[in-house]
Design a protein around this motif. Structure first.
Motif, short mmCIF file in Angstrom:
data_model
loop_
_atom_site.label_atom_id
_atom_site.label_comp_id
_atom_site.label_asym_id
_atom_site.label_seq_id
_atom_site.Cartn_x
_atom_site.Cartn_y
_atom_site.Cartn_z
N GLN A 409 114.42 162.17 42.01
CA GLN A 409 113.05 162.23 42.07
C GLN A 409 112.69 161.38 43.13
OE1 GLN A 409 111.08 164.56 41.03
NE2 GLN A 409 109.41 164.09 41.85
N THR A 410 113.14 159.72 43.21
CA THR A 410 112.75 159.04 44.10
C THR A 410 113.22 159.45 45.50
OG1 THR A 410 112.90 157.25 42.32
CG2 THR A 410 113.05 156.62 44.80
N GLU A 411 114.39 159.84 45.54
CA GLU A 411 115.16 160.12 46.92
C GLU A 411 114.34 161.51 47.50
OE1 GLU A 411 117.19 158.38 48.54
OE2 GLU A 411 117.65 157.06 46.56
N TRP A 412 113.97 162.25 46.54
CA TRP A 412 113.19 163.43 47.24
C TRP A 412 111.92 163.14 47.64
CZ3 TRP A 412 108.91 166.19 44.94
CH2 TRP A 412 108.75 167.71 45.60
N GLN A 413 111.29 162.21 47.05
CA GLN A 413 110.15 161.74 47.54
C GLN A 413 110.26 160.90 48.97
OE1 GLN A 413 108.42 159.18 44.21
NE2 GLN A 413 107.54 160.94 43.24
N THR A 414 111.37 160.17 48.98
CA THR A 414 111.55 159.71 50.15
C THR A 414 111.81 160.72 51.29
OG1 THR A 414 112.64 157.69 49.31
CG2 THR A 414 113.10 157.99 51.33
N GLU A 419 110.00 163.50 56.13
CA GLU A 419 109.34 164.77 57.01
C GLU A 419 107.98 164.69 57.60
OE1 GLU A 419 108.22 169.55 55.75
OE2 GLU A 419 109.21 168.10 53.99
N ASN A 420 107.29 163.97 56.62
CA ASN A 420 106.00 163.88 57.32
C ASN A 420 105.90 162.82 58.35
OD1 ASN A 420 104.71 165.24 55.05
ND2 ASN A 420 104.46 163.75 53.79
N THR A 421 106.45 161.96 58.41
CA THR A 421 106.66 161.12 59.58
C THR A 421 107.17 161.78 60.82
OG1 THR A 421 107.32 158.96 58.08
CG2 THR A 421 108.11 159.19 60.58
N LEU A 422 108.07 162.70 60.68
CA LEU A 422 108.47 163.59 61.85
C LEU A 422 107.36 164.73 62.11
CD1 LEU A 422 112.23 164.08 60.70
CD2 LEU A 422 111.60 162.95 62.71
N LYS A 423 106.76 165.12 61.22
CA LYS A 423 105.55 166.09 61.68
C LYS A 423 104.53 165.05 62.39
CE LYS A 423 105.80 169.12 57.65
NZ LYS A 423 105.35 169.63 56.41
N VAL A 434 114.65 168.51 58.03
CA VAL A 434 114.32 167.43 56.71
C VAL A 434 113.62 168.40 55.50
CG1 VAL A 434 113.28 165.66 55.85
CG2 VAL A 434 114.52 165.42 58.19
N HIS A 435 113.16 169.36 56.17
CA HIS A 435 112.35 170.16 55.15
C HIS A 435 113.51 170.99 54.39
CE1 HIS A 435 109.04 172.22 52.84
NE2 HIS A 435 109.61 173.25 53.23
N VAL A 436 114.48 171.44 54.97
CA VAL A 436 115.53 172.21 54.38
C VAL A 436 116.18 171.22 53.32
CG1 VAL A 436 117.80 173.04 54.59
CG2 VAL A 436 116.11 173.63 56.33
N GLN A 437 116.40 170.01 53.54
CA GLN A 437 116.86 168.98 52.60
C GLN A 437 115.81 168.98 51.40
OE1 GLN A 437 117.47 165.63 55.37
NE2 GLN A 437 119.59 166.33 55.56
N VAL A 438 114.64 168.88 51.75
CA VAL A 438 113.69 168.75 50.70
C VAL A 438 113.83 169.74 49.67
CG1 VAL A 438 111.12 168.76 50.26
CG2 VAL A 438 112.08 167.32 51.96
N MET A 439 113.71 171.01 50.15
CA MET A 439 113.70 172.17 49.28
C MET A 439 115.33 172.38 48.65
SD MET A 439 112.48 175.01 52.20
CE MET A 439 112.60 176.62 50.96
N THR A 440 116.27 172.11 49.44
CA THR A 440 117.55 172.06 48.80
C THR A 440 117.65 171.09 47.64
OG1 THR A 440 118.74 172.45 50.79
CG2 THR A 440 120.13 171.46 48.86
N GLY A 441 116.94 169.66 47.86
CA GLY A 441 117.12 168.91 46.86
C GLY A 441 116.12 169.17 45.50
N GLU A 442 115.15 169.84 45.72
CA GLU A 442 114.16 170.37 44.71
C GLU A 442 115.02 171.65 43.86
OE1 GLU A 442 109.82 172.39 44.00
OE2 GLU A 442 110.52 171.83 46.00
N ALA A 443 115.41 172.46 44.71
CA ALA A 443 116.36 173.52 43.91
C ALA A 443 117.41 173.10 43.01
CB ALA A 443 116.80 174.37 45.11
N TRP A 444 118.05 172.07 43.45
CA TRP A 444 119.25 171.48 42.44
C TRP A 444 118.59 170.52 41.39
CZ3 TRP A 444 124.28 172.71 42.17
CH2 TRP A 444 124.51 173.30 43.01
#
Length: 586
Positions: A409-414, A419-423, A434-444
Motif C-alpha cells: 500500500q505504501t509503494e502504491w501510494q508513492t 504520477e501526479n508529479t508527472l501530470k 506510471v499509471h499503468v504501474q499504479v493499475m497493475t499494482g492495484e490489480a495484484w
C-alpha cells in the motif's frame, strides 16, 4: 581509440575577430561578446574504435571557405550518429576559423536539438537560439542554406513559451517544405525523415509518420549506401514491433559503416531486441559499452559516460532473456561500483532504476524485490519521477508476493504521488506509463485479497493502456510487460486458456521473452495443448544460453523428455510467492 586534433582548435582568440577588408564586412562579423556568450565547446575531437575515423560517407557542399568543407562534413556525420558533443566541437572550430559561416551556427543549433532524445535543456535551447540568431544576422550565403537555417529556427522560436512537441511539429513541417523545394538534396530529405520520427505521436498506432520516414530513407539508401543518417534513421523509424523486421538490414550494417561512433555500435541492438535476437543484441551492446568506457577515459570525465549505462541496461535485458543470470548479475554488480556519471541524464536515472528491478522481477525474487534500495548517488531522483517509479513498482510487486500488504500500500501510494508529479509537469506520456504501474499494482493487491474478478478486470485495463502507446527508446522493454503480467495472473487463477491468449498477444510485441515463452508453454500445457506447449518450450530452449541455469529450463526439459511418446500433462510449478508460495502458474 583515436583522438583527433583539429588544427585550428587551439588557435589564439584573434581568429574570432578576423580582420575584414571593408566596413561592410566588419559589420557582418559577429561580435566577440556574441561568440563568447555561445559558450561553444572546444578541445580534442574524440572517437573510439578503428584507428582512423570511420563514420560513414556523405556530401553536403556549403558556401563557406573551401577548407571548411571537410570539417563541416565531419561534423554532419557525427551529428547523424548522435555524437552531439563532438559534432559541436567541429562546428565551433569552423566558427573560430570563419565566424561568418552561417551553416556552422546551424550545426551548433542542431547539436543542441537532439530530436530523438530528451528535450533540450534551457541552456541548450538558449545556445541553439542564439546560434541561429547570429546565422540569420549574417549576409545570406545561398537560398538553400538560408532555408535550412530558417527551418531549424522554427524549433527554437518561442521556446520559452511553446512546448517541445509543438515545436517539433513546426520543424517537421518546415523540413517538409524544404525537402520539396530541393528534391535533389538528400540531406533535406534525410533530415525531414528524422523530423517526422521525432514529431510522431506515441499514441498513433498506425505509425503513419514513422512509415513515411522509413519510406523516404529506404528510397535514398541504394544511391547513398554508406550514409550514416539514412541507416541510423531507418532504425529509429522502424523501432516498433510491427515494423522492426524492415530495419534488420540497416541494423546489421550500421556498426560496420560508423564503428567510430559509440551510438552506432549500440543502436542496432534496438532492432535486435525488438526481434528477440539476443546474441546479436549482446554483441552490439558489448561493443557500445566498451566504446563508451573509452570515450570517458579519453575525454577525462570524472566518472563514466552516460551512454555506457544506456548500453548496460540493454545488455542486462538481453542476458536475462537468454536465462543467463550469471552475466546479468555481473551487470548489476558493475553498476553498483559506478559512483559518478557524466552527464547525469534521463538515461542514467533509467539504468540505475531498471537494472536492479529487471533482475529481481524477471527471476521472481520477490523478497529481494521488496527490499530493493534506491541508490542515493549519483542520481538526483527528485528530477526523475518516471525512473524512480520503476523502483517503487518493483518494491510493490515484491511486497504483494510476500504478503506484506502494508508495504504494498505504501509503494502504491508513492506511485500515485509520482504520477501526479508527472501530470503537474505536463508530461502525459510518462504519467501514463506510471499509471499503468499504479493499475497493475492495484490489480495484484486485489488478487492477493481474493478479489479475483476485479483483479483480472483491472489487469486487463492496465495491459490495454500499455498497449496503446509505444515504449520510450531509452528502454529495451518495460521491466515487466503488463500483458505478460495479465497472463501470470490468469494462470495463477487456473484459467490457462485465457492466460495463453494473453501470453501469445504479448509475444507479438515482445518477441522471444524468456518468461513470455515459458508462460505460454505452461499455459498451453495446463490447457491440454501439448503440441503448442512443446513448441513454446522448444523455442525457449533455442534462445537460452548454453550456460543458463534457471530452474524453469530444467522443468521444461523434463516435460519435453516425456513427449511425444507420452501425452502426460506434466505440471510445472512456478514461484509466485505470497499466500500461494509455490503454485502452478505465474
Amino acid at each position: 581509440m583515436t583522438t583527433y586534433r583539429l588544427h585550428y582548435l587551439l588557435a589564439p582568440s584573434l581568429v574570432l575577430t578576423l580582420l575584414c577588408c571593408s566596413c561592410q564586412e566588419k559589420k557582418a562579423t559577429p561580435s566577440r561578446q556574441a561568440l563568447n556568450e555561445l559558450n561553444l565547446r572546444s578541445g580534442q575531437l574524440i572517437t573510439c574504435g578503428p584507428p582512423n575515423q570511420q563514420l560513414g560517407t556523405l556530401t553536403f557542399p556549403i558556401s563557406c571557405h573551401t577548407e571548411t568543407q571537410t570539417n563541416f562534413s565531419l561534423g554532419l556525420k557525427l551529428l547523424h550518429s548522435f555524437e552531439y558533443e563532438e559534432a559541436e566541437k567541429v562546428f565551433a572550430a569552423i566558427i573560430r576559423q570563419q565566424p561568418t559561416c552561417p551553416m556552422a551556427y546551424w550545426g551548433v543549433a542542431m547539436s543542441t536539438f537532439h530530436p530523438l532524445w530528451t528535450p533540450p535543456s534551457e541552456p541548450e535551447l538558449r545556445k541553439g537560439a542564439n546560434a541561429l540568431a547570429i546565422a540569420q544576422a549574417l549576409p545570406p550565403s545561398s537560398p538553400k542554406e538560408t532555408a535550412y537555417i530558417a527551418a531549424l529556427a522554427t524549433f527554437y522560436h518561442d521556446w520559452k513559451t511553446v512546448g517541445h512537441r509543438p515545436r517539433c511539429l513546426r520543424f517537421a513541417q518546415a523540413m517538409e517544405k524544404l525537402a520539396a523545394r530541393y528534391p535533389d538534396d538528400p540531406e533535406a530529405t534525410i533530415l525531414y525523415a528524422l523530423a517526422l520520427t521525432a514529431a510522431a505521436d506515441p499514441a498513433d498506432k498506425s505509425f503513419a509518420q514513422q512509415k513515411k520516414a522509413g519510406a523516404l530513407l529506404t528510397a535514398l539508401a541504394p544511391k547513398y549506401p554508406n550514409h550514416p543518417g539514412i541507416i541510423h534513421y531507418q532504425i529509429h523509424a522502424y523501432d516498433i514491433p510491427e515494423l522492426a523486421p524492415q530495419a534488420l538490414p540497416a541494423a546489421r550494417k550500421y556498426a560496420a559503416v560508423a564503428p567510430s561512433s559509440a551510438h552506432a555500435l549500440h543502436m542496432p541492438s534496438h532492432i535486435f531486441t525488438r526481434l528477440g535476437l539476443w546474441k546479436e543484441a549482446i554483441a552490439s551492446n558489448l561493443g557500445s559499452v566498451a566504446a563508451a568506457k573509452c570515450y570517458a577515459e579519453q575525454a577525462g570525465l570524472q566518472g563514466h559516460w552516460d551512454e555506457e549505462l544506456h548500453g548496460l541496461d540493454y545488455l542486462m535485458y538481453a542476458y536475462l532473456q537468454e536465462g543467463n543470470n550469471q552475466r546479468a548479475k555481473q551487470q548489476w554488480t558493475y553498476l553498483q561500483s559506478i559512483t559518478a556519471v557524466e552527464p547525469t541524464t534521463f538515461k542514467v536515472a533509467y539504468a540505475y532504476a531498471a537494472i536492479p528491478a529487471r533482475y529481481v522481477l524477471e527471476n521472481r525474487q520477490w523478497q529481494q524485490a521488496a527490499a530493493l534500495q534506491l541508490p542515493s548517488a549519483p542520481v538526483p531522483w527528485e528530477q526523475f519521477p518516471w525512473q524512480e517509479a520503476i523502483h517503487h513498482f518493483a518494491r510493490l510487486m515484491g511486497a504483494v508476493h510476500t504478503d506484506n500488504n502494508a508495504a504494498a500500500q505504501t509503494e502504491w501510494q508513492t506511485l500515485q504521488r509520482l504520477e501526479n508529479t508527472l501530470k503537474q509537469q505536463k508530461d502525459a506520456y510518462k504519467a501514463q506509463q506510471v499509471h499503468v504501474q499504479v493499475m497493475t499494482g492495484e490489480a495484484w493487491m486485489q488478487w492477493q485479497e481474493g478479489k479475483a474478478e476485479a483483479a483480472a478486470a483491472l489487469m486487463r485495463r492496465a495491459a490495454a493502456l500499455e498497449d496503446s502507446t509505444e515504449k520510450h527508446p531509452v528502454t529495451p522493454s518495460e521491466v515487466l510487460p503488463a500483458r505478460e503480467l495479465l497472463g501470470d495472473m490468469l494462470l495463477a487463477m487456473n484459467r490457462p486458456d485465457e492466460a495463453l491468449a494473453a501470453y501469445e498477444t504479448n509475444l507479438q510485441k515482445h518477441s522471444n521473452r524468456f518468461n513470455g515463452l515459458y508462460g505460454a508453454g505452461l499455459a498451453a500445457e495446463r490447457a491440454g495443448n501439448s503440441d503448442k506447449a512443446r513448441r513454446y518450450y522448444q523455442q525457449l530452449l533455442s534462445i537460452a544460453a548454453p550456460s543458463a541455469t534457471r530452474p524453469e529450463l530444467t522443468q521444461v526439459r523434463r516435460f519435453l523428455q516425456s513427449q511425444p511418446s507420452s501425452s502426460t500433462n506434466t505440471s510445472i510449478s512456478l514461484r509466485l510467492g505470497g499466500k500461494n508460495s509455490f503454485v502452478s502458474g505465474y
